[in-house]
Design an enzyme around this catalytic site. Structure first.
Site, short mmCIF file in Angstrom:
data_model
loop_
_atom_site.label_atom_id
_atom_site.label_comp_id
_atom_site.label_asym_id
_atom_site.label_seq_id
_atom_site.Cartn_x
_atom_site.Cartn_y
_atom_site.Cartn_z
N GLY A 1 0.81 -1.21 0.00
CA GLY A 1 0.00 0.00 0.00
C GLY A 1 0.84 1.26 0.00
O GLY A 1 2.05 1.21 0.26
N ASN B 1 4.40 -0.42 9.98
CA ASN B 1 3.47 -1.49 10.36
C ASN B 1 3.72 -1.97 11.79
O ASN B 1 2.75 -2.24 12.52
CB ASN B 1 3.61 -2.67 9.42
CG ASN B 1 2.65 -2.64 8.24
OD1 ASN B 1 2.56 -3.61 7.50
ND2 ASN B 1 1.93 -1.55 8.04
N ASN C 1 1.75 -9.18 8.05
CA ASN C 1 0.56 -8.37 7.86
C ASN C 1 0.15 -8.37 6.40
O ASN C 1 0.93 -7.97 5.53
CB ASN C 1 0.82 -6.93 8.32
CG ASN C 1 -0.32 -6.00 7.97
OD1 ASN C 1 -1.47 -6.32 8.22
ND2 ASN C 1 -0.01 -4.86 7.39
N HIS D 1 -8.17 -3.39 9.04
CA HIS D 1 -7.12 -4.22 8.45
C HIS D 1 -5.85 -4.25 9.28
O HIS D 1 -5.09 -5.21 9.22
CB HIS D 1 -6.82 -3.69 7.04
CG HIS D 1 -6.06 -4.64 6.18
ND1 HIS D 1 -6.50 -5.90 5.89
CD2 HIS D 1 -4.87 -4.50 5.52
CE1 HIS D 1 -5.63 -6.51 5.08
NE2 HIS D 1 -4.63 -5.68 4.86
N TRP D 2 -5.59 -3.19 10.05
CA TRP D 2 -4.35 -3.10 10.83
C TRP D 2 -4.58 -3.60 12.25
O TRP D 2 -4.59 -2.83 13.21
CB TRP D 2 -3.85 -1.65 10.85
CG TRP D 2 -3.31 -1.16 9.55
CD1 TRP D 2 -2.76 -1.92 8.55
CD2 TRP D 2 -3.24 0.20 9.09
NE1 TRP D 2 -2.34 -1.11 7.51
CE2 TRP D 2 -2.64 0.18 7.82
CE3 TRP D 2 -3.63 1.41 9.65
CZ2 TRP D 2 -2.42 1.35 7.08
CZ3 TRP D 2 -3.42 2.57 8.93
CH2 TRP D 2 -2.81 2.53 7.66
#
Length: 288
Positions: A40, A48, A105, A266-267
């Site tokens: 992304g 992250n 991730n 999502h995280w």
């Protein structure tokens, strides 16, 4: 409220490989643990996982690897997903790591799963965060992937902000500092060129044609080949990889288990930081 990216990175360490220089961060002692980031605009391994780094390093020799093509490590060329898989193997070889636990991730989870399938002796345990599996009820690609393609085709701060909002449950997490940091990284020419090899609408079209013509089955059909214990984690409110994608790995992984976190996009490692760390450390420390 959880915050994002308040811990600014120091200077990464470097590992020279035949394909280029890989950059990484290392802390702690104990069994080795490799953290693999997602994809992304403006993503890095540090962004992250910096918030989780010290917690994991208290029990593990912990590495954050920066994948090629995202502006930190050298760009190996080619499709970022393929070069990421190559980079992990070169990193393990270069660091003399025979076997590691892996936390990945999104794209990093796919890379970790591929490693566990192709070189099972290298992965002692695997933790994935969204990403793996297949859409069963929801349309694919998901909302977040479509917004990512729109940004990659024609970058703007507005499109970046829309994409960032699709990544999280709590919109307050998308701060001006987060937008600025991601924007600066995302529009760096080499990084944007790499992203377009993966997420432009043209690249997606080419991948779809290649998949239709290929005799090689998709990764999710091979999940039953993973012999290592796997903890599949998911945000209940994920708009990038919708929750129904988790059904396939939950059913197919011989030693898999699924943990779904509420009020989370999502995280997972950021929005449900403490709960995620607790679940992962318990999983990694358990005798199987």
């Amino acid at each position: 409220m959880t915050t994002i990216e308040t811990n600014r990175p120091g200077t990464p360490e470097e590992l020279k490989t035949e394909s280029g220089v890989l950059r990484y961060y290392e802390r702690g002692d104990g069994p080795p643990l490799l953290l693999l980031h997602g994809s992304g605009p403006g993503v890095t391994g540090w962004r992250n996982f910096s918030g989780n780094f010290d917690v994991f390093a208290a029990r593990h020799r912990t590495f954050i690897l920066e994948f090629p093509g995202f502006g930190i490590s050298d760009d190996f060329g080619g499709h970022p997903m393929m070069t990421a898989q190559q980079a992990v193997i070169e990193f393990l070889d270069g660091m003399d790591l025979e076997s590691v636990a892996v936390v990945g991730n999104s794209m990093g989870g796919i890379v970790g799963a591929a490693l566990a399938i192709n070189q099972p002796q290298r992965v002692s345990k695997l933790v994935t965060i969204g990403g793996i599996g297949a859409n069963l009820y929801s349309p694919g690609p998901g909302e977040g992937i479509k917004l990512l393609m729109e940004f990659t085709d024609n970058p703007s701060r507005e499109k970046l902000t829309q994409w960032l909002h699709s990544m999280v449950y709590d919109p307050a997490m998308v701060t001006e500092q987060l937008i600025e940091d991601r924007w600066t990284q995302a529009i760096e020419p080499a990084t944007l060129a790499s992203a377009r090899r993966m997420y432009s609408s043209a690249a997606f079209g080419q991948m779809a044609k290649a998949a239709a013509a290929s005799t090689e089955p998709p990764l999710w059909t091979k999940l039953n080949q993973i012999k290592a214990p796997v903890l599949v984690t998911w945000g209940r409110d994920d708009r990038v990889s919708p929750l129904d994608m988790s059904i396939v790995p939950m059913r197919m992984l011989p030693r898999g288990e699924l943990h779904v976190f509420p009020n989370c996009g999502h995280w997972v490692m950021i929005e449900q930081k403490a709960a995620f760390e607790s679940a992962v450390l318990a999983f990694l420390g358990r005798e199987d």
